[in-house]
Design an enzyme around this catalytic site. Structure first.
Site, PDB file in Angstrom:
ATOM      1  N   LYS A  33       0.819  -1.216   0.000  1.00 50.71           N
ATOM      2  CA  LYS A  33       0.000   0.000   0.000  1.00 50.71           C
ATOM      3  C   LYS A  33       0.854   1.269   0.000  1.00 50.71           C
ATOM      4  O   LYS A  33       0.469   2.268  -0.600  1.00 50.71           O
ATOM      5  CB  LYS A  33      -0.965   0.005   1.178  1.00 50.71           C
ATOM      6  N   THR A  34       2.028   1.221   0.651  1.00 52.38           N
ATOM      7  CA  THR A  34       2.898   2.406   0.647  1.00 52.38           C
ATOM      8  C   THR A  34       3.411   2.684  -0.768  1.00 52.38           C
ATOM      9  O   THR A  34       3.493   3.835  -1.207  1.00 52.38           O
ATOM     10  CB  THR A  34       4.081   2.216   1.614  1.00 52.38           C
ATOM     11  N   ASP A 221      -3.828   7.090   4.832  1.00 52.90           N
ATOM     12  CA  ASP A 221      -3.317   5.736   5.061  1.00 52.90           C
ATOM     13  C   ASP A 221      -3.908   5.192   6.365  1.00 52.90           C
ATOM     14  O   ASP A 221      -4.345   5.959   7.229  1.00 52.90           O
ATOM     15  CB  ASP A 221      -1.789   5.793   5.152  1.00 52.90           C
ATOM     16  N   GLU A 222      -3.929   3.863   6.508  1.00 52.20           N
ATOM     17  CA  GLU A 222      -4.407   3.196   7.733  1.00 52.20           C
ATOM     18  C   GLU A 222      -5.792   3.715   8.139  1.00 52.20           C
ATOM     19  O   GLU A 222      -6.049   4.033   9.310  1.00 52.20           O
ATOM     20  CB  GLU A 222      -3.407   3.419   8.885  1.00 52.20           C
ATOM     21  N   GLN A 252      -6.864  -5.333  10.296  1.00 50.79           N
ATOM     22  CA  GLN A 252      -5.760  -4.873  11.137  1.00 50.79           C
ATOM     23  C   GLN A 252      -6.172  -3.735  12.066  1.00 50.79           C
ATOM     24  O   GLN A 252      -5.318  -3.009  12.576  1.00 50.79           O
ATOM     25  CB  GLN A 252      -4.582  -4.425  10.266  1.00 50.79           C
ATOM     26  N   ARG A 601       3.346 -10.186  10.698  1.00 50.60           N
ATOM     27  CA  ARG A 601       4.636  -9.498  10.834  1.00 50.60           C
ATOM     28  C   ARG A 601       5.768 -10.384  10.308  1.00 50.60           C
ATOM     29  O   ARG A 601       6.869  -9.910  10.054  1.00 50.60           O
ATOM     30  CB  ARG A 601       4.944  -9.152  12.294  1.00 50.60           C
TER      31      ARG A 601
END
Length: 725
Positions: A33-34, A221-222, A252, A601
């Protein structure tokens, strides 16, 4: 990173090319996504001719904002004109320029209070209200202050909405007093940054128009971590051009306890017209086996968009599950596996993370890692900028920016010790009130405001030093000015005990000066005010460093990070998932999302551990494996068919024989432990000289008595020991 649209996959390109309107991207963990966000910004500038000045990108951590800023700067010119920031730093910037339009009791040099600062204000209120015996006062008032602000309501409505509470009138009075103290100190707390900006936009339409008209394109974002007020801010800032691009993953969302609402993703279509939705399901981080585990777990949640992560990476190592007798065996297993991975498999310590649900579980891991000379760092624990010696220095600096900051003044007026006690401070308070001045203002004019020599003598040296320093603070480089403050106020003299604690504090002060020098180099036009704002808005994750240490952290602390090797430990009912979630479907779904974050992770190796017994909350108890292990097919949780050794001599024992059956990853070449024998003296790199008092029959483990420390049970194959006699 270079600008290269061909580096995006098909799903990312579809989301990239739709530039106008409201767009929601549901992006799975590790789905790039970044890369999409940064390419979208570059695409708007390079392909669509958008002025960088007209783009706003918002995220949740300084680390993420800095990463995004660096990537965009490598792709396009003019990246410095783009607003790329966290919600809180964006609001701080808006308020610095406009807060006087909202409330003229503030000026643009306001201080941002940390949690410890607000705790002191609450303690002050507790004393004023004669409630020092009320152990629950702080927790209760903190909750209501945050609840009141995050619900974005006025105090009258808050009283009505909570009228069922018998002491609501007292609570409201305490909230009002809290707000009054902050205003008199020209200070705001973290919640205020969001709340006051939203109020500013509502009460000053011209201010809102300025920003909403400027930002033709807003990217967030997020998005699953946004709360009610953040959602309102996003709507207001995109209200004119209506070009809003949000990326989030409801799987998340793990911060509902601080107001995050993943349902903002579901309500997105209700708040914006002609919303287009895209999914990113290809994962670039983890192996197939790890992703299959993540998918198997999260499908048990009902409140989510259906996504199934996939990858072109290899199958990878099987996910390892281990059930150990107790927390000592669990810590031994983890330590031994890390030792093997580093010494035999080519990994670095920094590649490994031990993730826990509760901070209370860290001690056995700390002890074992220390025993085996494995470097580690507790992440998400005590923040650097919250250390007492650092807060002392920063409090001095705050007074040069905001002379009304009473909390900063009270913290340092007698530090280092200069004979100013409570009675002298009370006298100064009376003088300040009588002359309508702040405490610092009264201190600086003490010779004019009173004839009492004793009081004048108490404060005059501090005042004259402050005046000398104030004359140069705007012209000196930040780090040089701070060094002068430290020297002229004799701050380092407070730590001259020459013991390890004092040495650590002096080293921390030196680290602060070094960080300031770095800040000056990176921000040549910024001054003291900008620096203080930057450190006041530091997140847990911003303090993460990539030195060669094993990371020991709660899952909450590492969201946004990734590791080649992850150990998720303490997988037992009432720990993970936590006990309060067992009676709540919504909280259980959040616990499952937290477990999903822990799993995702991991890049290459994933280990899941639980214990049959554990000493926690003051007693040892039999533990039931986590239901999440059952959902992954590792245990028969539903029927609870587990058997335990119940012989009296083994029950809850930490006897060395417990370690004979420990399940550990084999090493390629074993260390020869036959050189050790009972009675030998050995030297341990951390514990010093010890005597071997017993060794297991297979020679794997030994009990070693160390002077002044006691007996430690160590795996002889990896313990850093040297025979000395």
């Amino acid at each position: 990173m270079t600008y290269n649209i061909d580096s995006l996959n098909d799903e990312q390109k579809k989301a990239l090319y739709v530039t106008d309107g409201a767009i929601l991207v549901s992006a799975g963990a590790g789905s790039g996504k970044t890369r999409l966000l940064t390419h979208r910004i570059a695409y708007l500038i390079k392909e669509k001719g958008v002025n960088p000045y007209n783009i706003l990108a918002i995220t949740f951590t300084n680390k993420a904002a800095n990463e995004m800023r660096e990537r965009v700067a490598s792709m396009v010119d003019g990246a410095d004109k783009i607003w790329i920031s966290t919600f809180h730093s964006m609001c701080a910037k808006i308020l610095r320029a406009n807060i006087h339009n909202l409330d003229d009791s503030y000026d643009n040099n306001f201080t941002i209070y940390s949690d410890s600062d607000t705790d002191k204000v609450i303690k002050q209120i507790q004393v004023e209200m004669n409630k020092t015996e009320d152990d629950k006062f702080k927790k209760n008032l903190s909750f209501h202050i945050s609840n009141y602000k995050n619900n974005f309501t006025d105090i009258r409505k808050y009283r009505i909405e909570n009228s069922d509470l018998h002491n609501i009138d007292e609570i409201v009075a305490e909230i009002e007093r809290y707000e009054e103290i902050l205003r008199s100190n020209n200070a705001v707390d973290f919640d205020d940054l969001l709340v006051l900006t939203c109020k500013l936009f509502e009460s000053c339409p011209d201010v809102l128009f300025h920003y909403a008209n400027r930002f033709q394109y807003v990217l967030v974002d997020e998005f699953q971590d946004t709360n009610k007020i953040q959602f309102e801010l996003v709507k207001k800032l995109s209200s004119i051009h209506k070009n809003l691009f949000v990326v989030g993953d409801e799987d998340q969302c793990i911060y509902s306890w601080r107001g995050a609402n993943f349902e903002n993703i579901y309500h997105f279509k209700d708040n914006f017209q002609n919303v287009q939705v895209f999914k990113l399901e290809r994962n670039y981080r983890s192996t197939k086996n790890i992703l299959n585990t993540a998918n198997l777990l999260i499908k048990n949640n009902k409140s989510r968009y259906s996504k199934n992560l996939w990858t072109e990476k290899e199958e990878g190592s099987e996910v390892v599950r281990r059930e150990l007798n107790d927390e000592q065996e669990e810590a031994d297993f983890v330590s031994r596996t890390i030792h093997t991975l580093v010494n035999k498999e080519g990994y670095n310590y920094k590649d490994c993370a031990i993730l826990l649900r509760l901070n209370a579980l860290t001690l056995p891991f700390e002890e074992k890692l220390l025993s085996y000379n494995i470097p580690y760092k507790i992440f998400g624990g005590f923040k650097f900028y919250e250390r007492a010696e650092i807060k002392n220095v920063l409090s001095y600096l705050r007074l040069f920016i905001n002379p009304k900051d009473e909390q900063a003044f009270l913290r340092i007026i007698n530090f280092p010790k200069r004979g100013i006690g409570d009675s002298a401070i009370e006298n100064l308070k009376k003088i300040a009130i009588l002359n309508n001045k702040s405490l610092l203002g009264a201190c600086l004019e003490i010779e004019k405001l009173t004839n009492e020599k004793n009081i004048v003598n108490k404060f005059s040296n501090f005042a004259s030093t402050y005046k000398d320093l104030f004359a140069s603070y705007e012209t000196q480089p930040l780090n040089e000015f701070t060094a002068d403050v430290i020297e002229k106020y004799g701050i380092k003299n407070a730590y001259q005990g020459k013991n390890e604690e004092d040495i650590d504090k002096l080293m921390n002060i030196d680290s602060l000066l070094s960080s300031m020098q770095t800040f000056v180099l990176k921000n040549p036009n910024a001054g003291l005010a900008e620096y203080l704002e930057s450190v006041s808005l530091v997140n847990d994750i911003d303090s993460y460093d990539e030195s060669n240490n094993v990371t020991v952290a709660t899952v909450h602390a590492v969201k946004g990070l990734e590791f080649k090797v992850v150990f998720v430990v303490g997988l037992e009912e009432k720990i993970f998932p936590i006990s309060r979630a067992i009676s709540s479907d919504s909280e259980m779904e959040e616990e499952r999302r937290l477990m999903y974050v822990a799993i995702t992770r991991a890049e290459e190796n994933l280990y899941l551990t639980n214990c049959r017994t554990r000493f926690i909350y003051g007693k040892r108890d039999y533990m039931i494996p986590s239901r999440f292990l059952g959902e992954l097919g590792y245990s028969n949780y539903k029927n609870k068919t587990f058997s335990f050794e119940k012989k009296e001599e083994q029950k809850f024992s930490h006897d060395i024989n417990f370690y004979k059956s420990i399940s550990i990853a084999p090493t390629k070449a074993k260390v020869d432990t036959s050189v050790y024998s009972v009675g030998q003296l050995v030297l341990h790199t951390k514990f010093g000289i010890g005597k071997i008092i017993s060794i297991t029959a297979d020679g794997k483990c030994g009990d070693i008595s160390f002077n002044g420390i006691g007996t430690k049970t160590l795996l002889l194959e990896i313990a850093p020991l040297k025979i000395i006699k």
